[in-house]
Design a protein around this motif. Structure first.
Motif, PDB file in Angstrom:
ATOM      1  N   CYS A   1      44.620  44.815  47.563  1.00 28.46           N
ATOM      2  CA  CYS A   1      43.345  44.320  47.016  1.00 28.46           C
ATOM      3  C   CYS A   1      43.643  43.266  45.840  1.00 28.46           C
ATOM      4  CB  CYS A   1      42.334  45.399  46.620  1.00 28.46           C
ATOM      5  SG  CYS A   1      40.531  44.815  46.463  1.00 28.46           S
ATOM      6  N   LEU A   2      44.299  43.577  45.008  1.00 30.91           N
ATOM      7  CA  LEU A   2      44.560  42.552  43.881  1.00 30.91           C
ATOM      8  C   LEU A   2      45.346  41.319  44.565  1.00 30.91           C
ATOM      9  CD1 LEU A   2      45.437  44.924  40.689  1.00 30.91           C
ATOM     10  CD2 LEU A   2      43.460  43.395  40.995  1.00 30.91           C
ATOM     11  N   PHE A   3      46.144  41.737  45.422  1.00 29.04           N
ATOM     12  CA  PHE A   3      47.217  40.726  46.000  1.00 29.04           C
ATOM     13  C   PHE A   3      46.214  39.701  46.822  1.00 29.04           C
ATOM     14  CE2 PHE A   3      50.244  39.315  49.457  1.00 29.04           C
ATOM     15  CZ  PHE A   3      50.879  38.315  48.584  1.00 29.04           C
ATOM     16  N   GLN A   4      45.425  40.281  47.599  1.00 29.51           N
ATOM     17  CA  GLN A   4      44.507  39.613  48.543  1.00 29.51           C
ATOM     18  C   GLN A   4      43.399  38.568  47.680  1.00 29.51           C
ATOM     19  OE1 GLN A   4      41.333  41.233  50.887  1.00 29.51           O
ATOM     20  NE2 GLN A   4      42.378  40.438  52.705  1.00 29.51           N
ATOM     21  N   THR A   5      43.231  39.182  46.529  1.00 28.77           N
ATOM     22  CA  THR A   5      42.309  38.386  45.541  1.00 28.77           C
ATOM     23  C   THR A   5      43.114  37.203  44.992  1.00 28.77           C
ATOM     24  OG1 THR A   5      41.000  40.338  44.981  1.00 28.77           O
ATOM     25  CG2 THR A   5      40.706  38.607  43.441  1.00 28.77           C
ATOM     26  N   TYR A   6      44.174  37.600  44.705  1.00 26.23           N
ATOM     27  CA  TYR A   6      45.175  36.396  44.239  1.00 26.23           C
ATOM     28  C   TYR A   6      45.398  35.269  44.877  1.00 26.23           C
ATOM     29  CZ  TYR A   6      49.494  34.099  42.746  1.00 26.23           C
ATOM     30  OH  TYR A   6      50.420  33.280  42.560  1.00 26.23           O
ATOM     31  N   LEU A   7      45.682  35.568  46.384  1.00 31.74           N
ATOM     32  CA  LEU A   7      45.987  34.643  47.287  1.00 31.74           C
ATOM     33  C   LEU A   7      44.389  33.693  47.564  1.00 31.74           C
ATOM     34  CD1 LEU A   7      47.877  36.473  49.946  1.00 31.74           C
ATOM     35  CD2 LEU A   7      48.689  34.643  48.332  1.00 31.74           C
ATOM     36  N   PHE A   8      43.293  34.762  47.642  1.00 34.27           N
ATOM     37  CA  PHE A   8      42.109  33.951  47.956  1.00 34.27           C
ATOM     38  C   PHE A   8      41.602  32.974  46.902  1.00 34.27           C
ATOM     39  CE2 PHE A   8      37.538  33.660  47.697  1.00 34.27           C
ATOM     40  CZ  PHE A   8      37.013  33.735  48.907  1.00 34.27           C
TER      41      PHE A   8
ATOM     42  N   CYS B   1      49.754  29.840  39.057  1.00 32.36           N
ATOM     43  CA  CYS B   1      49.731  30.320  37.783  1.00 32.36           C
ATOM     44  C   CYS B   1      48.506  30.816  37.036  1.00 32.36           C
ATOM     45  CB  CYS B   1      50.563  29.297  36.714  1.00 32.36           C
ATOM     46  SG  CYS B   1      52.263  28.729  37.285  1.00 32.36           S
ATOM     47  N   HIS B   2      47.437  30.005  37.111  1.00 31.79           N
ATOM     48  CA  HIS B   2      46.265  30.387  36.585  1.00 31.79           C
ATOM     49  C   HIS B   2      45.834  31.681  36.879  1.00 31.79           C
ATOM     50  CE1 HIS B   2      45.733  26.336  34.950  1.00 31.79           C
ATOM     51  NE2 HIS B   2      44.836  26.558  34.530  1.00 31.79           N
ATOM     52  N   ILE B   3      45.592  31.879  38.244  1.00 31.74           N
ATOM     53  CA  ILE B   3      45.289  33.049  38.775  1.00 31.74           C
ATOM     54  C   ILE B   3      46.200  34.328  38.603  1.00 31.74           C
ATOM     55  CG2 ILE B   3      44.436  34.279  40.878  1.00 31.74           C
ATOM     56  CD1 ILE B   3      42.703  32.116  40.104  1.00 31.74           C
ATOM     57  N   SER B   4      47.483  34.361  38.388  1.00 32.14           N
ATOM     58  CA  SER B   4      48.453  35.102  38.104  1.00 32.14           C
ATOM     59  C   SER B   4      47.973  36.036  36.901  1.00 32.14           C
ATOM     60  CB  SER B   4      49.552  34.909  38.370  1.00 32.14           C
ATOM     61  OG  SER B   4      50.061  33.862  37.272  1.00 32.14           O
TER      62      SER B   4
ATOM     63  N   CYS C   1      35.101  49.745  35.265  1.00 28.15           N
ATOM     64  CA  CYS C   1      34.065  50.475  34.195  1.00 28.15           C
ATOM     65  C   CYS C   1      33.599  49.407  33.401  1.00 28.15           C
ATOM     66  CB  CYS C   1      34.809  51.532  33.515  1.00 28.15           C
ATOM     67  SG  CYS C   1      35.699  52.788  34.667  1.00 28.15           S
ATOM     68  N   ALA C   2      34.250  48.603  32.971  1.00 31.28           N
ATOM     69  CA  ALA C   2      33.768  47.265  31.993  1.00 31.28           C
ATOM     70  C   ALA C   2      34.932  46.333  31.947  1.00 31.28           C
ATOM     71  CB  ALA C   2      33.576  48.049  30.560  1.00 31.28           C
ATOM     72  N   ALA C   3      34.241  45.079  32.251  1.00 29.39           N
ATOM     73  CA  ALA C   3      35.083  43.847  32.169  1.00 29.39           C
ATOM     74  C   ALA C   3      35.542  43.411  30.750  1.00 29.39           C
ATOM     75  CB  ALA C   3      34.589  42.682  32.906  1.00 29.39           C
ATOM     76  N   SER C   4      36.748  43.268  30.464  1.00 24.48           N
ATOM     77  CA  SER C   4      37.285  42.871  29.113  1.00 24.48           C
ATOM     78  C   SER C   4      36.800  41.579  28.689  1.00 24.48           C
ATOM     79  CB  SER C   4      38.857  42.956  28.733  1.00 24.48           C
ATOM     80  OG  SER C   4      39.278  41.995  29.676  1.00 24.48           O
ATOM     81  N   ARG C   5      36.466  41.322  27.374  1.00 25.04           N
ATOM     82  CA  ARG C   5      36.031  39.965  26.995  1.00 25.04           C
ATOM     83  C   ARG C   5      37.327  38.837  27.297  1.00 25.04           C
ATOM     84  NH1 ARG C   5      34.131  38.670  20.809  1.00 25.04           N
ATOM     85  NH2 ARG C   5      33.516  36.428  21.050  1.00 25.04           N
ATOM     86  N   GLU C   6      38.385  39.505  27.079  1.00 26.05           N
ATOM     87  CA  GLU C   6      39.472  38.413  27.319  1.00 26.05           C
ATOM     88  C   GLU C   6      39.307  37.897  28.905  1.00 26.05           C
ATOM     89  OE1 GLU C   6      39.859  41.353  25.810  1.00 26.05           O
ATOM     90  OE2 GLU C   6      40.575  40.860  23.625  1.00 26.05           O
ATOM     91  N   LEU C   7      39.049  38.952  29.801  1.00 28.60           N
ATOM     92  CA  LEU C   7      39.247  38.746  31.418  1.00 28.60           C
ATOM     93  C   LEU C   7      38.274  37.648  31.451  1.00 28.60           C
ATOM     94  CD1 LEU C   7      40.314  39.060  34.057  1.00 28.60           C
ATOM     95  CD2 LEU C   7      38.749  40.932  34.216  1.00 28.60           C
ATOM     96  N   ILE C   8      36.865  37.703  30.993  1.00 28.00           N
ATOM     97  CA  ILE C   8      35.605  37.143  31.167  1.00 28.00           C
ATOM     98  C   ILE C   8      35.916  35.610  30.797  1.00 28.00           C
ATOM     99  CG2 ILE C   8      33.215  36.699  30.594  1.00 28.00           C
ATOM    100  CD1 ILE C   8      33.010  39.870  30.496  1.00 28.00           C
ATOM    101  N   VAL C   9      36.420  35.380  29.541  1.00 22.93           N
ATOM    102  CA  VAL C   9      36.861  34.066  28.928  1.00 22.93           C
ATOM    103  C   VAL C   9      37.688  33.304  29.679  1.00 22.93           C
ATOM    104  CG1 VAL C   9      37.532  33.180  27.035  1.00 22.93           C
ATOM    105  CG2 VAL C   9      36.055  34.915  26.457  1.00 22.93           C
ATOM    106  N   TYR C  10      38.763  34.355  30.091  1.00 24.77           N
ATOM    107  CA  TYR C  10      39.790  33.620  30.654  1.00 24.77           C
ATOM    108  C   TYR C  10      39.629  32.857  32.150  1.00 24.77           C
ATOM    109  CZ  TYR C  10      44.470  32.510  32.766  1.00 24.77           C
ATOM    110  OH  TYR C  10      45.588  31.682  33.346  1.00 24.77           O
ATOM    111  N   CYS C  11      38.596  33.866  32.928  1.00 26.36           N
ATOM    112  CA  CYS C  11      38.163  33.435  34.307  1.00 26.36           C
ATOM    113  C   CYS C  11      37.259  32.234  34.153  1.00 26.36           C
ATOM    114  CB  CYS C  11      37.666  34.549  34.824  1.00 26.36           C
ATOM    115  SG  CYS C  11      38.569  36.076  35.290  1.00 26.36           S
ATOM    116  N   SER C  12      36.442  32.185  32.849  1.00 30.05           N
ATOM    117  CA  SER C  12      35.845  30.887  32.913  1.00 30.05           C
ATOM    118  C   SER C  12      36.249  29.766  32.733  1.00 30.05           C
ATOM    119  CB  SER C  12      34.576  31.451  31.695  1.00 30.05           C
ATOM    120  OG  SER C  12      33.963  32.431  31.918  1.00 30.05           O
TER     121      SER C  12
END
Length: 304
Positions: free
Chosen positions: A91-98, A148-151, A181-192
């Motif tokens: 699922c993570l790999f498919q998300t990565y490719l998407f 690289c960004h998505i990885s 359970c809860a998205a980390s702050r680092e993940l939210i900032v990085y994804c933005s």
């Protein structure tokens, strides 16, 4: 090693209509591969199409085929399976490719807008600016930068704990956030930051490029206007179409609890079927040189 399975709950009456779904999706996948491959082959075969503009178009169509391949095979398997499940790792790999290939689409469209800007606004400098090495660098960057960004985002995602194992979708994308359970702050900032770098920033650059082209075309003779319309309109149509995919992806996540299952299913089917088919149709019929070769191929095949 423990294997975590995710249930894909976005299917509608799959037991009842599985063969209908399979035939429709299999036909769609074959059409996507064949139509995109046909235009790419025409560009490869005909020397008069060995120009940056057509090379970028080929790269965009190859990206569409890769994007479809990241989604379709798993869908086809799921339609004929008793349970629609996927391992969390896959699922993570498919998300990565998407998202990696989605980012590549925007960057390729940005490169194409720059190519058109140089061609129309700086025609005398075009051969100097758009050299083979420059074109190659643009192509490599368009695939490497989003990858690289998505990885990094996927690595951050993989270390977070899951509290749900049912995905409200047919394949893995942004909705994976609802499993956490809860998205980390680092993940939210990085994804933005990623969203801005590989989608919003290229879109702004594209809009700026075409604004400059329109200004030059407006002040120039009819021939320049005609050239601008013939080469820029298809790119803009593809941009609008693909931007709708990004908008849909955001809407699905924001309205995850409010959107009906049937509406989500219909919208998902539309996006994965129509968007990849849109590009070869637009470039095949709207780009004069490609259309010419397509018609020649059609009449040769018909004559045989």
């Amino acid at each position: 090693m423990n294997v975590t399975y995710i249930a894909l709950a976005g299917y509608v009456e799959v037991e009842k209509y599985k063969y209908v779904y399979f035939i429709i999706m299999f036909t769609s996948y074959i059409l996507i591969l064949s139509s995109n491959a046909m235009v790419v082959c025409l560009v490869v075969i005909h020397k008069n199409l060995h120009e940056p503009m057509y090379i970028f178009i080929s790269a965009l169509l190859i990206n569409s085929m890769l994007f479809s391949t990241a989604v379709y095979p798993k869908l086809l398997i799921d339609f004929l399976s008793e349970k629609q499940i996927i391992t969390y790792q896959m699922c993570l790999f498919q998300t990565y490719l998407f998202y990696s290939l989605s980012g590549s689409e925007f960057l390729l469209l940005a490169v194409m807008s720059y190519d058109r800007y140089v061609s129309i606004c700086k025609p005398l400098q075009y051969p100097t600016i758009m050299k083979k090495n420059t074109v190659s660098s643009f192509l490599v960057s368009a695939w490497i930068v989003p990858a690289c960004h998505i990885s990094v985002a996927i690595i951050l995602l993989a270390h977070l704990k899951l509290c749900s194992f049912t995905l409200k979708g047919m394949f893995c994308n942004n909705s994976i956030n609802y499993l956490l359970c809860a998205a980390s702050r680092e993940l939210i900032v990085y994804c933005s930051v990623v969203l801005f770098n590989i989608s919003l920033l290229p879109m702004l650059f594209i809009l700026f490029s075409y604004t400059m082209i329109l200004k030059v075309a407006y002040r120039s003779c009819g021939e320049v206007r005609k050239k601008a319309a013939q080469t820029c309109l298809p790119h803009l149509m593809v941009l609008i179409n693909y931007s709708s995919l990004l908008t849909y992806d955001v809407i699905v996540v924001v309205l995850a609890s409010d959107m009906s299952k049937i509406l989500r299913f219909v919208m998902t089917m539309y996006v994965i079927m129509c968007s990849p088919l849109f590009n070869p149709i637009i470039y095949g019929f709207k780009m004069k040189e490609i259309y010419k070769h397509l018609m020649r191929l059609f009449y040769q095949t018909k004559g045989k």
